[in-house]
Design a protein around this motif. Sequence first.
Motif, PDB file in Angstrom:
ATOM      1  N   ASP A   8       0.824  -1.220   0.000  1.00 46.43           N
ATOM      2  CA  ASP A   8       0.000   0.000   0.000  1.00 46.43           C
ATOM      3  C   ASP A   8       0.853   1.264   0.000  1.00 46.43           C
ATOM      4  O   ASP A   8       0.328   2.373  -0.021  1.00 46.43           O
ATOM      5  CB  ASP A   8      -1.032  -0.002   1.140  1.00 46.43           C
ATOM      6  CG  ASP A   8      -0.440   0.315   2.512  1.00 46.43           C
ATOM      7  OD1 ASP A   8       0.794   0.493   2.630  1.00 46.43           O
ATOM      8  OD2 ASP A   8      -1.220   0.388   3.476  1.00 46.43           O
ATOM      9  N   ASP A   9       2.173   1.103   0.017  1.00 45.75           N
ATOM     10  CA  ASP A   9       3.051   2.276  -0.013  1.00 45.75           C
ATOM     11  C   ASP A   9       3.398   2.688  -1.447  1.00 45.75           C
ATOM     12  O   ASP A   9       4.074   3.702  -1.658  1.00 45.75           O
ATOM     13  CB  ASP A   9       4.348   1.989   0.766  1.00 45.75           C
ATOM     14  CG  ASP A   9       4.076   1.729   2.245  1.00 45.75           C
ATOM     15  OD1 ASP A   9       3.096   2.290   2.766  1.00 45.75           O
ATOM     16  OD2 ASP A   9       4.833   0.970   2.871  1.00 45.75           O
ATOM     17  N   GLU A  37       1.375   6.176  -3.054  1.00 46.85           N
ATOM     18  CA  GLU A  37       1.040   5.822  -1.660  1.00 46.85           C
ATOM     19  C   GLU A  37      -0.475   5.691  -1.459  1.00 46.85           C
ATOM     20  O   GLU A  37      -1.237   6.580  -1.820  1.00 46.85           O
ATOM     21  CB  GLU A  37       1.600   6.941  -0.763  1.00 46.85           C
ATOM     22  CG  GLU A  37       1.000   7.027   0.613  1.00 46.85           C
ATOM     23  CD  GLU A  37       1.762   6.216   1.639  1.00 46.85           C
ATOM     24  OE1 GLU A  37       2.995   6.249   1.615  1.00 46.85           O
ATOM     25  OE2 GLU A  37       1.121   5.568   2.470  1.00 46.85           O
ATOM     26  N   SER A  39      -1.806   4.236   1.766  1.00 44.76           N
ATOM     27  CA  SER A  39      -1.847   3.620   3.090  1.00 44.76           C
ATOM     28  C   SER A  39      -3.146   3.940   3.816  1.00 44.76           C
ATOM     29  O   SER A  39      -3.830   4.917   3.481  1.00 44.76           O
ATOM     30  CB  SER A  39      -0.660   4.116   3.923  1.00 44.76           C
ATOM     31  OG  SER A  39       0.540   3.565   3.441  1.00 44.76           O
ATOM     32  N   ASN A  96       5.165  -3.424   4.617  1.00 43.38           N
ATOM     33  CA  ASN A  96       4.708  -2.080   4.926  1.00 43.38           C
ATOM     34  C   ASN A  96       5.717  -1.340   5.793  1.00 43.38           C
ATOM     35  O   ASN A  96       6.320  -1.916   6.706  1.00 43.38           O
ATOM     36  CB  ASN A  96       3.367  -2.119   5.660  1.00 43.38           C
ATOM     37  CG  ASN A  96       2.798  -0.724   5.833  1.00 43.38           C
ATOM     38  OD1 ASN A  96       2.536  -0.037   4.849  1.00 43.38           O
ATOM     39  ND2 ASN A  96       2.635  -0.288   7.077  1.00 43.38           N
ATOM     40  N   THR A 110      -2.262  -2.597   3.492  1.00 42.34           N
ATOM     41  CA  THR A 110      -1.391  -3.767   3.320  1.00 42.34           C
ATOM     42  C   THR A 110      -2.154  -5.047   3.657  1.00 42.34           C
ATOM     43  O   THR A 110      -2.147  -6.014   2.893  1.00 42.34           O
ATOM     44  CB  THR A 110      -0.170  -3.650   4.272  1.00 42.34           C
ATOM     45  OG1 THR A 110       0.444  -2.385   4.070  1.00 42.34           O
ATOM     46  CG2 THR A 110       0.824  -4.754   4.048  1.00 42.34           C
TER      47      THR A 110
HETATM   48 MN    MN Z   1       1.646   1.762   4.149  1.00 38.36          MN
END
Ligand code: MN
Length: 257
Positions: A8-9, A37, A39, A96, A110
């Motif tokens: 998720d980054d 990104e 997150s 992550n 994530t």
């Molecule tokens: Mn993240």
Amino acid sequence: MKILVTNDDGIQAEWLWALVRELKSVGQVTVAAPDGERSAIGTAVTLFQPLHASEVCAPEDGVKAYAIDGSPSDCVILALGKLITDNIDMVVSGVNCGHNLGEDVYISGTVGAAMQGYFRGLPAVAASAPRNNTVALKVAARAVAALVKRMEANKLGRIFLNVNAPDLPMEKVKGVKITRLALSSHINTVTEDNSKQHQQYRLVRERVEESASEGTDIQAILQGNISITPLYTSLLDKPPLRLLKKVGAEVAAEILK
Ligand code: MN
């Protein structure tokens, strides 16, 4: 073994590629990750606008990589449903930059992405390490590669595991613990800012380190262990604890010398 890797980054994250480098020794890796990104958006999916995927040049040889303008969950759904024609054997999400412990798993993109793999009948692993700690990142990446190998060798089947590395280099890691989620991991507060034309609010999350009770993921991390937490959506899917403990011991034997 064919492994789909996401995070998720964003696809540019060095932490994703550190994981890919380790997983290449275990199987054939394909990456499908957000183009930036994303997150803290949990299992969010994009339903009301189109998605775009572009194949990008991977920094690792032999790895196909797609950047997608959607959420981590979108990436897994799109990759499994359309982009990848081979059968994928496992979904791995991370590493992550920042722990995902206790209630974090319900917010984490994530963990959300890995969950989409699990929902589609696959074994899934989410992995996190303490923020900006590249030494702990290496521990997480190595632990996940060893874990993926052991999950296959022990025929764990469809299972969903959340892995966190402690704030330590490999030689100081105490062990590998099979844990449960801590009940809470943060104090949530709201701050106000009246200085602008429109009043602004900001959600602030402060970690509660001492909230760790026996057997939880937070306690395992605080005591210097790698934490592996099985997550499941139905009690019928509750994983076999004894087999998981065996897998944890095998991972420890491989990476902690
Ligand atoms: Mn993240």
